[in-house]
Design an enzyme around this catalytic site. Structure first.
Site, PDB file in Angstrom:
ATOM      1  N   GLU A 251       1.029  -1.063  -0.107  1.00  0.00           N
ATOM      2  CA  GLU A 251      -0.059   0.392   0.249  1.00  0.00           C
ATOM      3  C   GLU A 251       0.949   1.132   0.173  1.00  0.00           C
ATOM      4  O   GLU A 251       1.554   1.747   0.977  1.00  0.00           O
ATOM      5  CB  GLU A 251      -0.336   0.259   1.066  1.00  0.00           C
ATOM      6  CG  GLU A 251      -1.675  -1.366   1.122  1.00  0.00           C
ATOM      7  CD  GLU A 251      -2.811  -1.486   2.190  1.00  0.00           C
ATOM      8  OE1 GLU A 251      -2.347  -0.628   3.209  1.00  0.00           O
ATOM      9  OE2 GLU A 251      -3.327  -2.296   1.660  1.00  0.00           O
ATOM     10  N   CYS A 285      -1.867   8.969   2.878  1.00  0.00           N
ATOM     11  CA  CYS A 285      -1.430   9.092   1.239  1.00  0.00           C
ATOM     12  C   CYS A 285      -3.394   8.885   0.725  1.00  0.00           C
ATOM     13  O   CYS A 285      -2.437   8.993  -0.735  1.00  0.00           O
ATOM     14  CB  CYS A 285      -1.426   7.217   1.370  1.00  0.00           C
ATOM     15  SG  CYS A 285      -2.575   6.167   2.129  1.00  0.00           S
TER      16      CYS A 285
END
Ligand code: NAD
Length: 480
Positions: A251, A285
């Site tokens: 990720e 993010c």
């Protein structure tokens, strides 16, 4: 001063060589904790403990109900220690307490509860056969999981990784980011107190490259690597894991586009866009860091967005009224500042914000960049957004997709068909329409391109953290 030893095989232990490193509180800029500085040797010790607990210990054999009960006790303990855990992340990396204590800690308990229940309630698959066979799938634990976490949502992302790994019967070596050792240490203590057997959840502290982190990714005793962090680190980890053919879940970074159409509810669009830009001081993010606004409402949106940005409350992250804290580290301040210094050179203008005191960067709005500017292409990972006008829906989609990342995107429109059409056309692991940050742990989470490999969440986590097995049994036709 908090002391963070490794937690290996149920015991707190310093590094083999005795080395430590400080965790600096970004608000005071003083060390507030000291952590064991792990090496490859400590990675070996932790993997060996996790291996023993997997091969010979009770955890993989306990069954879903008993494992689930222990995991629910861990979630209870997280809730009971919410103040301590929230403060740990706030002092380690400067996250406002309203977000660490108010959001991340409850989300962490929810991660543990969700995956405990999901694993217990998940059904296997039986395949109907015309050939006289009974066929079904078993989901068996994969083994030893190395979980490597970033500093931006320490406790929340650590629980996001360990919860499905543990619920499916694996054992874990968790390496928190070097900037944020404290919550992981507290978590390991709570896990032992909740009844996790020794060696099931091990924590090692230290750095990544040429250190304990890299040693975990190269270790032949590791069966899965789940990593959240920068795209460059993801590449290094994928290369290391390839040598042992270990599956990775990566990720990675993002550069989320936020499309505001002229038919949007502008009040809603402004307030969600502020949240998407500046939550966790932009160190997210999933941040909506590239805002594209249809030309008819561009000026109106810009005025309202800049006013709302200026109204944000900066301050001591331990103060519940603070909305924006300092950045997490001196190195990170230097990185974000380098983008602020390059605004004019890349063709943009500063509408509001800029450098602040200490490790603060004021919420910053930039505009006027060409699509090729670094500010439009690279993940800045701070409280910095760009505003850009567009004319048509087609152009908006092309701008949004003009990025090597593919983690998330968001759009604001009151037109139902446009919402679905644009949602389908965006290259992103998650698309939010008229909202942001809404998560359901059953949904796939992850990204395309430079944003990662694989998905976690619900059955996606099950696929990653297990070795699915097909069992095929012949059913004899003839009666005895
Ligand atoms: P980072 O890649 O610098 O570090 C993350 C972790 O990896 C740390 O624990 C670090 O010690 C370790 N590490 C570094 N190099 C390593 C190596 N060679 N081998 C093994 N381990 C290594 O990332 P960061 O600065 O901590 O986190 C910020 C980044 O994380 C941003 O790019 C952000 O977008 C990304 N992120 C992504 C998600 C997501 O879900 N996609 C969520 C949060 C953060």
């Amino acid at each position: 001063m908090e002391l963070c030893p490794h937690v290996i095989d149920g015991a707190e232990t310093m590094s083999v060589d005795g080395a430590t490193f400080p965790s600096v509180d970004p608000y005071t800029r003083q060390p507030w904790a000291e952590a064991a500085r792990g090496t490859a040797h400590d990675a070996d010790r932790a993997v060996a403990a996790a291996r023993r607990a997997f091969d010979d210990g009770p955890w993989p054999r306990l069954g879903f109900a008993e494992r689930g009960a222990i995991l629910h006790r861990l979630a209870d303990a997280i809730e009971a220690h919410a103040d301590e855990l929230g403060a740990a992340d706030t002092h380690d990396m400067g996250k406002p307490i309203s977000q660490s204590r108010g959001n991340d800690v409850p989300r962490s308990a929810a991660n543990i509860r969700f995956f405990a229940d999901h694993a217990r309630l998940a059904a296997g698959e039986a395949l109907p056969s015309d050939t006289g066979h009974h066929m079904y799938t078993r989901f068996e634990p994969a083994g030893v999981v190395a979980a490597i976490a970033p500093w931006n949502f320490p406790l929340m992302l650590e629980t996001w990784k360990i919860a499905p790994a543990l619920a499916w019967g694996n054992t874990v070596v968790l390496k928190p980011a070097e900037d944020t050792p404290v919550a992981a240490t507290l978590l390991a203590r709570l896990a032992l107190a909740a009844g996790l057997p020794p060696g099931v959840l091990n924590v090692v502290h230290g750095f990544g490259p040429a250190s304990v982190g890299e040693a975990l990714t190269r270790h032949p005793g590791v069966d899965r690597i789940t990593f959240t962090g920068e795209s460059g680190t993801g590449r290094a980890i994928a290369a290391a894991a390839a040598a042992n053919l270990v599956p990775v879940s990566l990720e990675l970074g993002g550069k989320g586009a936020n499309l505001v159409f002229a038919d949007a509810d502008l009040d809603e669009a402004v307030s969600w866009s502020i949240k998407a830009a500046f939550t966790n001081t932009g160190q997210v993010c999933l941040a909506g860091s590239r805002i594209y606004v249809q030309r008819a409402v561009f000026t109106d949106f810009q005025e309202r967005f800049v006013a709302a940005t200026r109204a944000m409350v900066l301050g001591d992250p331990a103060d519940p009224a603070t909305q924006v804290g300092p950045l997490a580290s001196a190195a990170h301040v230097a990185k974000v500042t380098s983008y602020l210094d390059a605004v004019a050179a890349e063709g943009g203008q500063l509408l509001t914000g800029g450098a602040g005191d200490g490790w603060f960067i004021r919420p910053t709005v930039l505009a006027g960049f060409p699509a090729s500017a670094r500010h439009q292409r690279e993940e800045i990972f701070g409280p910095v957004v760009t505003l850009t006008p567009f004319d048509t829906e087609r152009e908006a989609v092309a701008l949004a997709n003009d990025t090597p990342y593919g983690l998330n995107a968001m759009l604001f429109t009151e037109n139902l068909s446009r919402a679905h059409r644009v949602g389908a056309a965006l290259r992103a692991g998650t698309v939010w329409v008229n909202c942001f940050f809404v998560r359901d742990l059953r949904a796939p989470f992850g990204g395309a391109g430079d944003s990662g490999i694989g998905r976690e969440g619900g059955t996606f986590s099950r696929e990653f953290f297990t070795e699915p097995k097909a069992v095929i049994m012949r059913v004899a036709d003839d009666q005895p």
